[in-house]
Design an enzyme around this catalytic site. Structure first.
Site, PDB file in Angstrom:
ATOM      1  N   ASN A  91       0.903  -1.224   0.009  1.00  0.00           N
ATOM      2  CA  ASN A  91       0.112  -0.059   0.032  1.00  0.00           C
ATOM      3  C   ASN A  91       0.815   1.465  -0.131  1.00  0.00           C
ATOM      4  O   ASN A  91       0.469   2.337  -0.579  1.00  0.00           O
ATOM      5  CB  ASN A  91      -0.824  -0.060   1.339  1.00  0.00           C
ATOM      6  CG  ASN A  91      -1.489   1.372   1.392  1.00  0.00           C
ATOM      7  OD1 ASN A  91      -2.475   1.671   0.921  1.00  0.00           O
ATOM      8  ND2 ASN A  91      -0.807   1.961   2.681  1.00  0.00           N
ATOM      9  N   SER A 143      -4.209   2.411  -8.830  1.00  0.00           N
ATOM     10  CA  SER A 143      -5.053   3.582  -9.010  1.00  0.00           C
ATOM     11  C   SER A 143      -5.655   3.497 -10.210  1.00  0.00           C
ATOM     12  O   SER A 143      -5.175   3.036 -11.301  1.00  0.00           O
ATOM     13  CB  SER A 143      -4.256   4.873  -8.668  1.00  0.00           C
ATOM     14  OG  SER A 143      -4.663   6.029  -9.291  1.00  0.00           O
ATOM     15  N   TYR A 158       2.641   9.724 -11.807  1.00  0.00           N
ATOM     16  CA  TYR A 158       1.952   9.137 -10.691  1.00  0.00           C
ATOM     17  C   TYR A 158       1.232   7.733 -11.456  1.00  0.00           C
ATOM     18  O   TYR A 158       1.497   6.669 -10.942  1.00  0.00           O
ATOM     19  CB  TYR A 158       1.039  10.139  -9.767  1.00  0.00           C
ATOM     20  CG  TYR A 158       0.253   9.011  -8.757  1.00  0.00           C
ATOM     21  CD1 TYR A 158       0.769   8.718  -7.628  1.00  0.00           C
ATOM     22  CD2 TYR A 158      -1.028   8.762  -8.987  1.00  0.00           C
ATOM     23  CE1 TYR A 158       0.119   8.081  -6.683  1.00  0.00           C
ATOM     24  CE2 TYR A 158      -1.760   8.154  -8.283  1.00  0.00           C
ATOM     25  CZ  TYR A 158      -1.272   7.805  -7.077  1.00  0.00           C
ATOM     26  OH  TYR A 158      -1.905   7.102  -6.030  1.00  0.00           O
ATOM     27  N   THR A 160       1.777   6.492 -14.610  1.00  0.00           N
ATOM     28  CA  THR A 160       2.828   5.670 -15.166  1.00  0.00           C
ATOM     29  C   THR A 160       3.447   4.491 -13.768  1.00  0.00           C
ATOM     30  O   THR A 160       3.456   3.393 -14.158  1.00  0.00           O
ATOM     31  CB  THR A 160       4.085   6.416 -15.531  1.00  0.00           C
ATOM     32  OG1 THR A 160       3.716   7.388 -16.493  1.00  0.00           O
ATOM     33  CG2 THR A 160       5.045   5.260 -16.180  1.00  0.00           C
ATOM     34  N   LYS A 162       1.669   3.664 -11.259  1.00  0.00           N
ATOM     35  CA  LYS A 162       0.563   2.750 -11.075  1.00  0.00           C
ATOM     36  C   LYS A 162       0.307   1.796 -12.152  1.00  0.00           C
ATOM     37  O   LYS A 162      -0.053   0.855 -11.575  1.00  0.00           O
ATOM     38  CB  LYS A 162      -0.616   3.501 -10.327  1.00  0.00           C
ATOM     39  CG  LYS A 162      -0.312   4.439  -9.141  1.00  0.00           C
ATOM     40  CD  LYS A 162      -0.276   3.469  -8.054  1.00  0.00           C
ATOM     41  CE  LYS A 162      -0.153   4.290  -6.692  1.00  0.00           C
ATOM     42  NZ  LYS A 162      -0.081   3.206  -5.588  1.00  0.00           N
TER      43      LYS A 162
END
Ligand SMILES: NC(=O)c1ccc[n+]([C@@H]2O[C@H](COP(=O)([O-])OP(=O)(O)OC[C@H]3O[C@@H](n4cnc5c(N)ncnc54)[C@H](O)[C@@H]3O)[C@@H](O)[C@H]2O)c1
Length: 252
Positions: A91, A143, A158, A160, A162
């Site tokens: 996480n 995400s 971000y 990319t 995820k």
């Protein structure tokens, strides 16, 4: 529905706060022994202590997911104490905002180190144990920005990072299935957490909510419920899935 989680050992990264803390709380409430792994050691201790006051079984471990050696040590110490490790939730993650044109390679390295290498490092650290057990549940927090190249809050970097988590999830589901390990991901849209509030004004939250068919942000508990199901015996034939928990945002 009995989830079959009583006595399972769970290791949740980035669990001192936000979504990770809600995931740790949900797993512990279902009877897991939960390790709260976070680079913020003091907050991890506070979160674990607050769970113990509710009668839950939680312990804190200081770990930065960008450091593979620290993860290996942390997992070794968990397995020495609890003799197994059933559930890994990857996480820990950081946000990046702003335009690609203005992003530096240092910023790319910083975000990829946590959001992508951090997941790979965490999984590598538990693999020998899970393979020897012939059982494991891995749940990654991706995400919806992975499928949109960024989005409501995160930027293209971000998104990319995820998207890499999604590819890792699907590829490892194929590779690890024969060892009895499932690998899945949850793809939240925008959740009501410290990460969100550190980067959004009340006005932009309202704008996002107006685009979500269910007309609210996710709570951390919404994400935690989905993770808890995927970590349970009830999800034993689900692997390689990337499940949006987004109030329907991807349909718009
Ligand atoms: N909040 C959202 O709207 C949203 C949406 C989609 C996906 N996500 C993802 O959900 C996850 C949790 O997000 P959140 O909103 O709870 O974030 P948050 O910032 O509220 O909490 C993140 C936690 O991770 C820890 N952490 C950060 N870097 C770490 C590292 N290198 N090693 C160990 N721990 C580290 C922090 O100390 C903190 O406790 C992230 O992967 C994030 O990308 C969040």
């Amino acid at each position: 529905m009995e989830l079959g989680l009583r006595g399972r050992i769970a290791f949740v990264t980035g669990a001192a706060a936000g979504i990770g803390a809600a995931i740790a709380n949900s797993l512990a409430t279902e009877g897991c022994i939960v390790w709260i792994a976070d680079r913020n050691g003091e907050e991890a201790e506070r979160t674990a202590a607050s769970f113990r006051t509710k009668g839950l079984n939680a312990r804190a471990v200081l770990v930065d997911v960008t450091c593979a050696a620290a993860l290996t040590e942390a997992v070794k110490s968990v397995v020495e104490q609890d003799l197994r490790l059933d559930i890994l939730v990857c996480n820990a993650g950081i946000l990046s905002t702003g335009l690609f044109q203005r992003s530096s390679s240092a910023e790319w390295e910083r975000v990829i180190a946590v959001n992508l290498h951090g997941v790979a490092n965490s999984i590598r650290a538990v693999l020998d144990t899970m393979i020897a057990q012939g059982h494991g549940r891995i749940v990654n927090i991706a995400s919806i920005s992975a499928t949109r190249g960024g989005g409501s809050i995160g930027n293209v970097l971000y998104g990319t990072s995820k998207a890499g988590v999604v590819a890792l999830t699907m590829g490892l589901a194929r590779e690890l299935g024969p060892s009895g390990i499932t690998v899945n991901a949850i793809a939240p849209a925008v959740a009501d957490t410290p990460m969100t509030h550190s980067s959004l004004t009340a006005e932009s939250v309202d704008r996002i909510v107006s685009r979500i068919p269910l007309r609210r942000l996710a709570t951390a508990a919404d994400i935690a419920d989905a993770v808890t199901f995927l970590a349970s015996d009830r999800a034993s034939f689900i692997s390689g899935a990337v499940i949006p928990v987004d109030g329907g945002l991807l349909t718009t």
